[in-house]
Design an enzyme around this catalytic site. Structure first.
Site, short mmCIF file in Angstrom:
data_model
loop_
_atom_site.label_atom_id
_atom_site.label_comp_id
_atom_site.label_asym_id
_atom_site.label_seq_id
_atom_site.Cartn_x
_atom_site.Cartn_y
_atom_site.Cartn_z
N LYS A 82 11.20 -6.17 39.40
CA LYS A 82 11.72 -7.48 39.97
C LYS A 82 10.58 -8.35 40.60
O LYS A 82 9.65 -8.09 41.06
CB LYS A 82 12.69 -6.98 41.09
CG LYS A 82 13.66 -8.04 41.68
CD LYS A 82 14.53 -7.31 42.26
CE LYS A 82 15.57 -8.43 43.02
NZ LYS A 82 16.53 -7.75 44.11
N SER A 157 21.37 -8.86 42.70
CA SER A 157 20.47 -9.90 42.55
C SER A 157 19.31 -9.68 41.43
O SER A 157 18.66 -10.44 40.69
CB SER A 157 19.73 -10.45 43.92
OG SER A 157 19.06 -9.19 44.43
N SER A 181 22.31 -4.62 45.43
CA SER A 181 21.47 -5.47 43.97
C SER A 181 20.84 -4.45 43.45
O SER A 181 20.30 -4.93 42.40
CB SER A 181 20.58 -6.38 44.72
OG SER A 181 21.17 -7.63 45.30
N1 GLN Z 1 24.85 -9.70 46.60
C1 GLN Z 1 24.42 -9.64 48.15
C2 GLN Z 1 23.98 -10.79 48.45
O1 GLN Z 1 24.00 -11.73 47.98
C3 GLN Z 1 23.42 -8.21 47.83
C4 GLN Z 1 22.17 -8.88 47.51
C5 GLN Z 1 20.97 -7.92 47.56
O2 GLN Z 1 21.31 -6.53 47.72
N2 GLN Z 1 19.90 -8.20 47.37
O3 GLN Z 1 23.47 -10.94 49.69
#
Ligand code: GLN
Length: 500
Positions: A82, A157, A181
């Protein structure tokens, strides 16, 4: 071995084939690079592909093997990272314009440990900007597509990582899980994804979003592969002040053991019913029945504070983000706008941040700054922290009676690209079931449990365990995986449009 045969192997099988001299890291890496060339126009999982550096690392892995070095089980196996993990030989942007072209002078601990273990870095994967989102549509470099249906999102994400592994562009990938995420994108692309215990994997060199929640973790096609990767990068890191100084949970052994005989499983009562897609509920209930048929003792457990988790998270995570993202000040990193000699540092900073951050990142900075401002601190941030304690207590109380908790990983399957882009609340709901684990700091894993009958898309089963008991999630996940593979006559991913 033919290219398709190489990329169809699990990471464990590929590592073993390389060790046995049946193939080489160079051949495997080349096969994956060719696959990336072939499918990237459809998927857009990568922000950067390092063809030359990958082949160079593969040659090194093969040479180390030939020299008789004692290498781990994943030596020579390719991986995608990532784009939030610092890599000293590749750009690292967190999918933001503000870091366009930035090349870190050092490796994240996760990246460095995997390099030492002989893994080959194929490239950096797309993500929601600064890991804020649940669909990878918030990337400044265009959305990634779900290999099961390219009109849909791959989750977020870490959606570039999930799409890359699901489209057979990489056997393994890293991600970060702040609110879901890793587990959410794994669930909606038919993969295994794990959020390790907070502090079990190092945050050193990982671009920070919400420091009390961010957790690096693995994506893989099988539970054993996820465990091998988890083990390879985990363990105490003196460079991360919140790193846990404790032995790494025996995740590989647990994945191999793969039995749930006598395991006490709690079904979280609060996660299900209204708002959940019927096919998700159906596959989840079947998984619970499966666990029972395999010898687990299933009970229903109530965790009443879990229903407040989303609200608490969307105060805590933006608060921490507003502080962490203050470092992007146009002076130290990447983009600088309007520095023509006539403007003050403050003006340049403001122009740069206005241009460099996307709308969701700005929303979080504004929300977090507001929540932390002196008149509101107690009402918002303070209350959210109290809810966090209640959630932790719900987990503690539950784990007095059960070994693991289970729920669907996500309320719905992958949604169409664009469907929730203008509706932050709908987007935030994708992490309804995953967030409590982050707030409590314990371990969880998502394992595929079938395709929803109404749309034919993957559904994930979430297995949660206490902090430092990550091995339980692997043990139960591997049992479910083995039983389902027998039932289906092969892996779920084998039925995807992008299966090889
Ligand atoms: N979808 C969640 C957010 O937007 C979690 C994101 C994540 O785990 N990085 O914050």
């Amino acid at each position: 071995m033919a290219s398709d045969d190489l990329i169809r192997l699990s990471a464990a099988e590929l590592g073993a084939a390389i060790a046995a001299g049946e193939t080489s890291s160079v051949d495997a890496t080349r096969a994956y690079l060719d696959r990336i060339d072939a499918v990237e126009p459809d998927i857009n999982a990568f922000l950067h592909v390092g063809r030359d550096s990958a082949l160079e690392q593969a040659r090194t892995a093969d040479r180390r093997r030939a020299d008789g070095e004692d290498l781990g089980p994943l030596a020579g196996v390719p991986i995608a990272h990532k784009d939030v993990f610092c890599t000293k030989d590749m750009p690292t942007t967190a999918a933001s314009k503000i870091l366009e072209g930035w090349q870190p002078p050092y490796d994240a601990t996760v990246t460095a440990r995997l390099r030492d273990a002989g893994l080959v870095i194929l490239g950096k994967t797309n993500m929601d900007e600064f890991a804020m989102g649940s669909s990878t549509e918030n990337s400044a470099y265009g959305a990634t597509r779900n290999p099961w249906d390219t009109a849909r999102v791959p989750g977020g994400s870490s959606g570039g990582s999930s799409a890359a592994v699901a489209a057979f562009e990489a056997p393994l990938a890293t991600g970060t899980d702040t609110g879901g995420s890793i587990r959410q994108p794994a669930a909606v692309t038919g993969l295994v994804g794990a959020k390790p215990t907070y502090g079990g994997s190092s945050r050193y060199g990982v671009i920070a979003f919400a420091s009390s929640l961010d957790t690096p973790g693995p994506f893989a096609r099988t539970v054993l592969d996820a465990a091998l990767l988890h083990e390879a990068f985990s363990g105490h890191d003196p460079r991360d002040s919140t790193s846990v100084d404790a032995p790494v949970p025996g995740v590989v052994e647990a994945a191999r053991r793969a039995d749930v005989q006598g395991l006490r499983v709690g079904v979280v009562k609060e996660f299900g019913g209204e708002g959940y897609q019927p096919g998700v509920t159906q596959r989840f209930q079947e998984s619970v029945e499966l666990l029972e048929s395999l010898g687990a003792k299933v009970v229903e457990v109530s965790c009443p504070s879990f229903t407040s988790a989303l609200a608490a998270y969307y105060l805590i995570a933006p608060s921490e983000a507003s502080s962490n993202l203050a470092r992007f000040d146009a002076m130290r990193y990447g983009l600088r706008v309007g520095d023509d000699g006539t403007r003050s540092a403050e003006e340049v900073m403001s122009l740069t941040r206005a241009k460099g951050f996307g709308p969701e990142v700005k929303r979080r900075i504004i929300l977090g700054t507001y929540a932390l401002s002196s008149g509101y601190y107690d009402a918002y941030y303070g209350s959210a922290q109290q809810v966090r304690t209640l959630i932790k207590r719900d987990f503690d109380a539950a784990f007095e009676h059960v070994d693991v908790l289970v729920s669907p990983t996500t309320p719905t399957t992958a949604f169409p690209i664009g469907e929730r882009a203008d509706d932050p609340m709908a987007m935030y709901l994708a992490d309804l079931c995953t967030i409590p684990t982050n707030l409590a700091g314990n371990a969880a894993l998502s394992v595929p449990c079938g395709l929803a009958p109404e749309d034919g898309l993957p559904v994930g089963l979430q297995i949660m365990a206490p902090a430092l008991a990550d091995d339980r999630t692997y043990r139960a996940g591997a049992a479910v995986e083995a039983a389902l593979a027998e039932r289906w006559g092969g892996p779920l991913l084998g039925t995807s449009a992008y299966a090889v």
